[in-house]
Design a protein around this motif. Structure first.
Motif, PDB file in Angstrom:
ATOM      1  N   GLU A   5     -22.705  -5.664 -33.285  1.00  0.00           N
ATOM      2  CA  GLU A   5     -22.095  -6.390 -34.426  1.00  0.00           C
ATOM      3  C   GLU A   5     -21.603  -5.426 -35.504  1.00  0.00           C
ATOM      4  O   GLU A   5     -20.578  -5.656 -36.144  1.00  0.00           O
ATOM      5  CB  GLU A   5     -23.139  -7.288 -35.095  1.00  0.00           C
ATOM      6  CG  GLU A   5     -23.174  -8.708 -34.591  1.00  0.00           C
ATOM      7  CD  GLU A   5     -24.418  -9.419 -35.124  1.00  0.00           C
ATOM      8  OE1 GLU A   5     -24.741  -9.256 -36.315  1.00  0.00           O
ATOM      9  OE2 GLU A   5     -25.068 -10.095 -34.325  1.00  0.00           O
ATOM     10  N   ALA A   6     -22.345  -4.345 -35.693  1.00  0.00           N
ATOM     11  CA  ALA A   6     -21.980  -3.366 -36.731  1.00  0.00           C
ATOM     12  C   ALA A   6     -20.770  -2.535 -36.299  1.00  0.00           C
ATOM     13  O   ALA A   6     -20.242  -1.750 -37.087  1.00  0.00           O
ATOM     14  CB  ALA A   6     -23.160  -2.457 -37.049  1.00  0.00           C
ATOM     15  N   GLY A   7     -20.364  -2.679 -35.028  1.00  0.00           N
ATOM     16  CA  GLY A   7     -19.122  -2.037 -34.571  1.00  0.00           C
ATOM     17  C   GLY A   7     -19.294  -0.651 -33.968  1.00  0.00           C
ATOM     18  O   GLY A   7     -18.322   0.102 -33.855  1.00  0.00           O
ATOM     19  N   VAL A   8     -20.528  -0.293 -33.580  1.00  0.00           N
ATOM     20  CA  VAL A   8     -20.730   1.046 -33.007  1.00  0.00           C
ATOM     21  C   VAL A   8     -19.937   1.199 -31.703  1.00  0.00           C
ATOM     22  O   VAL A   8     -19.577   0.213 -31.056  1.00  0.00           O
ATOM     23  CB  VAL A   8     -22.232   1.353 -32.746  1.00  0.00           C
ATOM     24  CG1 VAL A   8     -23.027   1.295 -34.032  1.00  0.00           C
ATOM     25  CG2 VAL A   8     -22.811   0.428 -31.704  1.00  0.00           C
ATOM     26  N   ASP A   9     -19.681   2.435 -31.307  1.00  0.00           N
ATOM     27  CA  ASP A   9     -18.895   2.708 -30.100  1.00  0.00           C
ATOM     28  C   ASP A   9     -19.731   2.619 -28.831  1.00  0.00           C
ATOM     29  O   ASP A   9     -19.200   2.404 -27.745  1.00  0.00           O
ATOM     30  CB  ASP A   9     -18.262   4.096 -30.211  1.00  0.00           C
ATOM     31  CG  ASP A   9     -17.266   4.160 -31.355  1.00  0.00           C
ATOM     32  OD1 ASP A   9     -16.127   3.713 -31.148  1.00  0.00           O
ATOM     33  OD2 ASP A   9     -17.637   4.602 -32.462  1.00  0.00           O
ATOM     34  N   ALA A  10     -21.033   2.817 -28.965  1.00  0.00           N
ATOM     35  CA  ALA A  10     -21.948   2.722 -27.818  1.00  0.00           C
ATOM     36  C   ALA A  10     -23.366   2.605 -28.365  1.00  0.00           C
ATOM     37  O   ALA A  10     -23.610   2.842 -29.546  1.00  0.00           O
ATOM     38  CB  ALA A  10     -21.825   3.957 -26.925  1.00  0.00           C
ATOM     39  N   VAL A  11     -24.280   2.240 -27.459  1.00  0.00           N
ATOM     40  CA  VAL A  11     -25.682   2.085 -27.842  1.00  0.00           C
ATOM     41  C   VAL A  11     -26.535   2.930 -26.899  1.00  0.00           C
ATOM     42  O   VAL A  11     -26.248   3.015 -25.706  1.00  0.00           O
ATOM     43  CB  VAL A  11     -26.084   0.584 -27.723  1.00  0.00           C
ATOM     44  CG1 VAL A  11     -27.584   0.414 -27.589  1.00  0.00           C
ATOM     45  CG2 VAL A  11     -25.559  -0.216 -28.905  1.00  0.00           C
ATOM     46  N   VAL A  12     -27.572   3.559 -27.464  1.00  0.00           N
ATOM     47  CA  VAL A  12     -28.618   4.162 -26.630  1.00  0.00           C
ATOM     48  C   VAL A  12     -29.800   3.205 -26.687  1.00  0.00           C
ATOM     49  O   VAL A  12     -30.294   2.892 -27.778  1.00  0.00           O
ATOM     50  CB  VAL A  12     -29.092   5.534 -27.173  1.00  0.00           C
ATOM     51  CG1 VAL A  12     -30.248   6.075 -26.323  1.00  0.00           C
ATOM     52  CG2 VAL A  12     -27.956   6.529 -27.212  1.00  0.00           C
ATOM     53  N   ALA A  13     -30.263   2.727 -25.526  1.00  0.00           N
ATOM     54  CA  ALA A  13     -31.472   1.904 -25.480  1.00  0.00           C
ATOM     55  C   ALA A  13     -32.595   2.789 -24.968  1.00  0.00           C
ATOM     56  O   ALA A  13     -32.516   3.327 -23.857  1.00  0.00           O
ATOM     57  CB  ALA A  13     -31.266   0.698 -24.583  1.00  0.00           C
ATOM     58  N   GLU A  14     -33.608   2.965 -25.817  1.00  0.00           N
ATOM     59  CA  GLU A  14     -34.675   3.925 -25.513  1.00  0.00           C
ATOM     60  C   GLU A  14     -35.993   3.202 -25.249  1.00  0.00           C
ATOM     61  O   GLU A  14     -36.469   2.452 -26.102  1.00  0.00           O
ATOM     62  CB  GLU A  14     -34.812   4.881 -26.700  1.00  0.00           C
ATOM     63  CG  GLU A  14     -35.778   6.006 -26.451  1.00  0.00           C
ATOM     64  CD  GLU A  14     -35.864   6.939 -27.659  1.00  0.00           C
ATOM     65  OE1 GLU A  14     -35.211   7.986 -27.633  1.00  0.00           O
ATOM     66  OE2 GLU A  14     -36.588   6.609 -28.608  1.00  0.00           O
ATOM     67  N   GLY A  15     -36.563   3.434 -24.090  1.00  0.00           N
ATOM     68  CA  GLY A  15     -37.796   2.758 -23.693  1.00  0.00           C
ATOM     69  C   GLY A  15     -39.057   3.481 -24.140  1.00  0.00           C
ATOM     70  O   GLY A  15     -39.017   4.589 -24.680  1.00  0.00           O
ATOM     71  N   PHE A  16     -40.172   2.826 -23.874  1.00  0.00           N
ATOM     72  CA  PHE A  16     -41.522   3.228 -24.281  1.00  0.00           C
ATOM     73  C   PHE A  16     -41.923   4.639 -23.824  1.00  0.00           C
ATOM     74  O   PHE A  16     -42.754   5.303 -24.439  1.00  0.00           O
ATOM     75  CB  PHE A  16     -42.468   2.184 -23.663  1.00  0.00           C
ATOM     76  CG  PHE A  16     -43.931   2.418 -23.806  1.00  0.00           C
ATOM     77  CD1 PHE A  16     -44.528   2.347 -25.057  1.00  0.00           C
ATOM     78  CD2 PHE A  16     -44.721   2.687 -22.692  1.00  0.00           C
ATOM     79  CE1 PHE A  16     -45.901   2.530 -25.187  1.00  0.00           C
ATOM     80  CE2 PHE A  16     -46.089   2.865 -22.821  1.00  0.00           C
ATOM     81  CZ  PHE A  16     -46.675   2.793 -24.072  1.00  0.00           C
ATOM     82  N   GLU A  17     -41.317   5.109 -22.735  1.00  0.00           N
ATOM     83  CA  GLU A  17     -41.692   6.414 -22.177  1.00  0.00           C
ATOM     84  C   GLU A  17     -41.243   7.585 -23.047  1.00  0.00           C
ATOM     85  O   GLU A  17     -41.706   8.713 -22.888  1.00  0.00           O
ATOM     86  CB  GLU A  17     -41.045   6.589 -20.782  1.00  0.00           C
ATOM     87  CG  GLU A  17     -41.455   5.571 -19.733  1.00  0.00           C
ATOM     88  CD  GLU A  17     -40.514   4.381 -19.675  1.00  0.00           C
ATOM     89  OE1 GLU A  17     -40.020   3.944 -20.740  1.00  0.00           O
ATOM     90  OE2 GLU A  17     -40.291   3.862 -18.568  1.00  0.00           O
ATOM     91  N   ALA A  18     -40.311   7.305 -23.968  1.00  0.00           N
ATOM     92  CA  ALA A  18     -39.673   8.385 -24.738  1.00  0.00           C
ATOM     93  C   ALA A  18     -40.649   9.140 -25.621  1.00  0.00           C
ATOM     94  O   ALA A  18     -41.643   8.594 -26.096  1.00  0.00           O
ATOM     95  CB  ALA A  18     -38.558   7.793 -25.607  1.00  0.00           C
TER      96      ALA A  18
END
Ligand code: NDP
Length: 313
Positions: free
Chosen positions: A127-140
């Protein structure tokens, strides 16, 4: 054509996570030169230090590179001013609202990617208009989400909800894991831990050795009452557990953490009193290599894993 390669004009959809005390210009430029996208981790840099790293990175590579900015960074305006003034073209933001800086940066011709750990914040980022998203899981490693959603569960869910390019992060250390993440719906991966154990990482050699020694169960997510962080279970980690046993309040935990623990552990190599932030993927790392070798290995492993998948059952 892969959407991440097209977006950033890179050869492989491999982003090196911008890790505090680990990711200076040397690592970022080496990853970019190897065909991925290197990120300078600005969270641990004073503004003049960041400016120096950006200038050195520009000299060390003619390939695209970016800067990771944690939005809770105390002197964020100065960081953003440097980024704009020095002509950085890609910014990864984390730990804050994507609404604050996305539009301002994009107006300057900068691509913006936001790091999230849930579907809810992936949608807010879109919604904020970013060009891409990184989805980071619990293992990080390092700072992490509160919901403890693992990468295996998070990626297909986020992929189902957003239309913009998606990078998977958290526990991805090998090419077969990269392939798995892409089968789950990611367009590419962001990898931190594997790049922390490279010659070019700016962290202390003693910290890098700890990454190589790490086994399954060596790290744990802790300090959820402050900001959840995944650490190696060293003496400092044990002090946190003892404090919990003794019914520590948030103020007690804050006092125990103090200031500069991450620098002490990862940059100064104090393995006893420092915070050693690393992901679960450390268990799969057995050697310190060059960033180029890591990228080459990832691609080789990816291709060999791809051949092992049966065409049908
Ligand atoms: P602390 O508050 O414990 O310490 C601040 C550290 O950051 C010090 O070591 C200090 O260096 C350095 N620093 C760099 N620039 C500044 C500045 N403008 N003002 C104050 N200190 C600065 O924080 P942490 O070490 O836990 O975290 C540092 C930063 O990294 C934070 O901004 C945080 O947002 C970010 N972070 C991001 C993570 C992530 O996963 N994205 C993980 C952990 C932290 P010196 O000792 O030389 O003064």
């Amino acid at each position: 054509m892969n959407r991440i390669n097209t977006l950033f004009q890179i050869k492989y959809p491999i982003i090196q996570g911008g890790m505090i005390w680990n990711s200076g210009w040397r690592l970022a430029s080496a990853v970019s030169n190897a065909g991925g996208l290197g990120l300078i981790g600005s969270g641990s840099m004073y503004p003049d230090v960041l400016a120096e790293h950006i200038s050195k990175c520009k000299k060390a590579t003619n390939k695209p590179f970016g800067v990771n900015v944690p939005l809770m960074y105390p002197a964020i305006e100065s960081h953003m001013e440097n980024i704009i003034r020095l002509g950085v073209k890609i910014v990864f933001t984390s730990a804050g609202s994507p609404k604050t800086w996305t539009e301002i940066l994009q107006k300057e011709g900068i691509q913006v990617v936001h790091v999230v750990s849930s579907v809810k914040f992936a949608l807010k980022s879109q919604e904020a208009g970013v060009d891409a998203v990184v989805a980071e899981g619990f293992e990080a490693g390092g700072h992490n989400g509160r919901e403890e959603t693992t990468t295996l569960s998070l990626i297909p869910d986020v992929a189902h909800h957003i239309d913009i390019p998606l990078l998977a992060a958290g526990g991805i250390t090998t090419g077969s894991q990269m392939l798995a993440a892409m089968i789950l719906g990611a367009d590419g991966v962001q990898i931190g831990t594997r790049f922390a154990a490279t010659h070019e990482a700016s962290s202390h050699d003693l910290f890098k050795e700890q990454i190589v020694l790490a086994k399954e169960g060596t790290t744990q997510l802790t300090l959820k009452e402050l900001a959840p962080v995944r650490l190696i279970k060293n003496e400092f980690w044990q002090k946190i557990q003892d404090a919990y046993q003794n019914g520590a309040t948030i103020e007690d935990l804050q006092a125990l953490l103090g200031r500069g623990r991450a620098k002490k552990g990862m940059f100064e190599g104090d393995l006893v009193e420092g915070e050693l932030e690393i992901g679960q993927g450390a268990a799969l790392i057995h050697e310190i290599k060059s960033a180029q070798q890591v990228v080459d290995d990832l691609i080789m492993e990816f291709n060999s894993a791809l051949k092992q998948i049966p065409a049908s059952f």
